[in-house]
Design a protein around this motif. Structure first.
Motif, mmCIF file in Angstrom:
data_model
loop_
_atom_site.group_PDB
_atom_site.id
_atom_site.type_symbol
_atom_site.label_atom_id
_atom_site.label_comp_id
_atom_site.label_asym_id
_atom_site.label_seq_id
_atom_site.Cartn_x
_atom_site.Cartn_y
_atom_site.Cartn_z
ATOM 1 N N ARG A 89 -42.518 -40.759 -24.225
ATOM 2 C CA ARG A 89 -41.212 -41.652 -23.404
ATOM 3 C C ARG A 89 -41.359 -41.020 -22.010
ATOM 4 N NH1 ARG A 89 -36.963 -41.205 -27.914
ATOM 5 N NH2 ARG A 89 -38.165 -42.564 -28.936
ATOM 6 N N MET A 93 -52.131 -62.209 -20.553
ATOM 7 C CA MET A 93 -50.886 -62.380 -20.302
ATOM 8 C C MET A 93 -50.776 -62.408 -19.000
ATOM 9 S SD MET A 93 -49.182 -59.376 -22.559
ATOM 10 C CE MET A 93 -47.769 -59.896 -23.063
ATOM 11 N N PHE A 99 -46.739 -59.154 -18.945
ATOM 12 C CA PHE A 99 -47.187 -57.923 -19.373
ATOM 13 C C PHE A 99 -46.233 -56.806 -19.040
ATOM 14 C CE2 PHE A 99 -49.854 -54.374 -17.734
ATOM 15 C CZ PHE A 99 -50.400 -53.879 -19.214
ATOM 16 N N PHE A 118 -43.433 -56.790 -21.381
ATOM 17 C CA PHE A 118 -43.841 -56.309 -22.607
ATOM 18 C C PHE A 118 -43.599 -54.522 -22.357
ATOM 19 C CE2 PHE A 118 -47.581 -54.134 -24.635
ATOM 20 C CZ PHE A 118 -47.265 -54.347 -26.006
ATOM 21 N N ALA A 119 -44.384 -54.245 -21.365
ATOM 22 C CA ALA A 119 -44.178 -52.804 -21.307
ATOM 23 C C ALA A 119 -42.873 -52.133 -21.210
ATOM 24 C CB ALA A 119 -45.022 -52.476 -19.886
ATOM 25 N N GLU A 157 -40.261 -53.767 -22.499
ATOM 26 C CA GLU A 157 -39.637 -53.606 -23.969
ATOM 27 C C GLU A 157 -40.057 -52.636 -24.752
ATOM 28 O OE1 GLU A 157 -40.010 -57.720 -25.369
ATOM 29 O OE2 GLU A 157 -39.176 -57.168 -27.426
ATOM 30 N N MET A 158 -41.597 -52.423 -24.826
ATOM 31 C CA MET A 158 -41.824 -50.949 -25.507
ATOM 32 C C MET A 158 -41.327 -49.746 -25.323
ATOM 33 S SD MET A 158 -43.978 -52.378 -27.795
ATOM 34 C CE MET A 158 -45.091 -50.850 -28.269
ATOM 35 N N ARG A 159 -40.813 -49.818 -24.046
ATOM 36 C CA ARG A 159 -40.232 -48.513 -23.564
ATOM 37 C C ARG A 159 -38.702 -48.660 -23.885
ATOM 38 N NH1 ARG A 159 -43.806 -44.487 -22.192
ATOM 39 N NH2 ARG A 159 -45.537 -45.117 -21.103
ATOM 40 N N ALA A 160 -38.352 -49.705 -24.804
ATOM 41 C CA ALA A 160 -36.922 -49.808 -25.003
ATOM 42 C C ALA A 160 -35.949 -50.152 -23.638
ATOM 43 C CB ALA A 160 -36.312 -48.635 -25.821
ATOM 44 N N GLN A 215 -47.045 -51.223 -14.692
ATOM 45 C CA GLN A 215 -46.859 -50.885 -15.966
ATOM 46 C C GLN A 215 -46.534 -49.484 -16.158
ATOM 47 O OE1 GLN A 215 -48.170 -48.459 -18.847
ATOM 48 N NE2 GLN A 215 -49.714 -48.966 -17.479
#
Lengths: 321, 246
Positions: free
Chosen positions: A74, A89, A94, A97-98, A100-103, A145
């Motif tokens: 994290r 994408m 993209f 997405f990055a 969102e993956m990092r919350a 990203q």
């Protein structure tokens, strides 16, 4: 922030990384230098948790990368070698997405994406699919990203590879700026980059750390460091060399060129620190002899020379003139 | 966070299908082939019965080629493009990435299957079928597609070449079909004891899929498909861990 202890990685019988240890603190930019295949990428992949080490410990922000990878990851932003991204994408998709993956959610995500887009200058291509972009834009998309969550730690594998000179310059400045309050590791084989952005340099060769210091410290290891070259007219090179060699501080004198009109001679001090004293002594000598000085250059030492002398195999060093 | 990671990957992968024309080509081919097998090869009309037997019978064979076509790129593409490095250095566990990618493709296959709904309308319009049997057939078909997909997911992690991944996956699936296919079990029963034949046949998707077609929702069949999926995805995890360890 990053603490690496006695890291070892074997690929079958091949030892890729051999007992590497280093620390990077907040506010430091660590440059990772080394010939191709020296183990730079492998080390970075282990630091970011992509591949497990054969032996050794990696601690990131206090979390052990092996025992506790998720909180450790994290904290890290990572730009892998060749800057991969999902080609189907759009840049915007993209980066979303990055994030969102990092919350990162809601408004914060919008802000994070905008910030990364602005920092990496991607405004013009925001809604293009990545596979239609030039290499420079693709690279910067992957860079964006890596900084989307404003990480405390940034690991970048050849961040300026494939960029044009202007983009290289921008990325170096970006690294330098971010280096003020992050811990950054980046690898490169462009030696000026080290000067431009790093606060510390590690040179790695055949899996081992062979040098570790500030850029200035490493440069001083150059045999030319602290040398003074003078261009003088109205005197022969032999005469000039002889007079320079008579100065106490001078360890060695080299004639660089000679024409009837002028001579260029370089004097090396015994240690690089004696450079200011040597400059004064040379100027005094010329004034005393009433020669006409055309130019005077001092040498800080050259990185590429240090790099070559450290990383070349011994057999090749001997072969060099 | 943990469910969020999986869902984010599912969303990304699924969106990825529909931005490329390949997904639509796949859907069209899938629907044309199911239609062809049901009505022409399966003699839907000549059978004179209100059921979808001729529709479901062909699914194990149809999926043999269509599902690996969907699954072959799952991990091989990530490996080839290097995005695997990006994905697996994000703050998620490897199993979340595997599950997310698998679920997205499974949902895509379920969408393809759902688009065969006109066949249900047709059979209901023409006669009075047992819609419970049809529903059970669809459940079986989704599970069948899922287990095929999990196998493709596994083979795609083995190589960065999609063609190799496709062929490997077809071979494994062919084995899973044939070990319970009647002509093969008949051949086997000539020299092996009935118990052996039964054990071998129990590994086949055919025996378990047949029950669904007959409208029997047996928990053992569900467990069978679930374990194929579980095993193949677990193996995918092991392969990926091996790749990373080098």
């Amino acid at each position: 922030m990053i603490k690496v202890e006695n890291l070892v990685k074997n690929f079958g019988p091949k030892i890729a990384v051999n007992d590497v240890s280093f620390n990077v603190e907040r506010g430091e930019v660590l440059g990772f230098l080394g010939p191709n295949g020296a183990g730079k990428s492998t080390t970075m992949r282990m630091v970011t948790g992509f591949i497990p080490p054969t032996a050794g410990r990696i601690s990131v922000g206090g979390y052990d990368m092996l025992a506790n990878p998720i909180p450790a990851k994290r904290l890290i932003g990572y730009l892998p070698e060749n800057a991969p991204s999902y080609a189907d994408m759009t840049v915007h998709g993209f980066l979303n997405f990055a994030a969102e993956m990092r919350a990162i959610d809601g408004d914060a995500r919008k802000r994070a994406v905008n910030r990364a887009v602005e920092m990496c200058m991607l405004e013009n291509v925001l809604y293009q699919t990545i596979d239609t972009l030039s290499k420079g834009y693709r690279h910067r998309t992957c860079l964006a990203q890596s900084i989307i969550h404003d990480p405390d730690i940034l690991v970048m594998d050849e961040p300026t590879d494939g960029l044009d000179p202007n983009q290289k310059h921008e990325v170096r400045n970006l690294i330098k700026r971010m280096g003020a309050n992050k811990a950054i590791i980046f690898s490169t084989h462009i030696l000026e980059e080290v000067d431009a952005a790093c606060s510390r340099v590690i040179i790695i060769d055949r899996g081992k750390i062979v040098a570790n210091g500030t850029p200035d410290e490493l440069r001083r290891r150059s045999h030319r460091a602290g040398a003074v070259a003078v261009v003088v007219s109205g005197v022969s090179a032999a005469q000039l060399s002889e007079a320079l060699a008579a100065i106490d501080l001078v360890a060695k004198v080299e004639t660089l060129s000679e024409t009837p009109a002028q001579a260029i001679v370089r004097a090396h001090p015994q240690t690089p620190e004696q450079k200011p004293a040597l400059v004064r002594a040379v100027l005094d000598l010329i004034a005393q002899q009433q020669w006409r000085i055309e130019d005077l250059r001092t040498e800080e030492g050259h990185f590429d020379e240090v790099f070559r002398s450290i990383t070349l195999p011994d057999t090749m060093k001997e072969a060099r003139p | 966070m943990s469910r969020g990671g999986v869902m984010t990957i599912v969303k990304r992968e699924l969106a990825g299908y529909f931005v490329s024309p390949v997904a639509y080509v796949f859907l069209v081919i899938f629907l044309l082939l199911t239609g062809f097998f049901t009505f022409t090869v399966g003699n839907f009309f000549e059978r004179g019965e209100a059921s979808l037997v001729s529709f479901f019978t062909w699914h194990p064979w149809l999926y043999l080629f269509l599902v690996p076509a969907v699954g072959m790129r799952l991990w091989s593409e990530e490996r080839r493009l290097g995005t695997m490095e990006l994905l697996l250095t994000l703050p998620i566990a490897t199993w979340q990435a595997i599950l997310g990618k698998f679920l997205a493709s499974w949902i895509f296959l379920a969408i393809a299957l759902a688009l065969t709904f006109p066949v249900i309308i047709t059979v209901n319009w023409l006669g009075d079928p047992d819609n419970g049997v049809i529903a059970s057939g669809y459940v079986g078909s989704v599970l069948l597609a899922g287990s095929y997909l999990a196998v493709s997911c596994m083979t795609s992690a083995m190589t960065r070449n999609q063609v190799i991944s496709f062929i490997l996956s077809v071979l494994i699936l062919l084995f899973l079909i044939l070990c319970g296919y009647n002509p093969v079990t008949d051949l086997l029963s000539r020299w092996a004891s009935p118990q052996v034949v039964q054990i071998v046949a129990a590994f086949s998707v055919m025996t378990h899929f047949e029950a669904f077609q007959r409208g029997i929702l047996d928990s053992r069949d569900v467990v069978f498909f679930a374990s194929v999926i579980g095993f193949a995805l677990f193996t995918t995890g092991v392969i990926i861990r091996g790749l990373r360890a080098g």
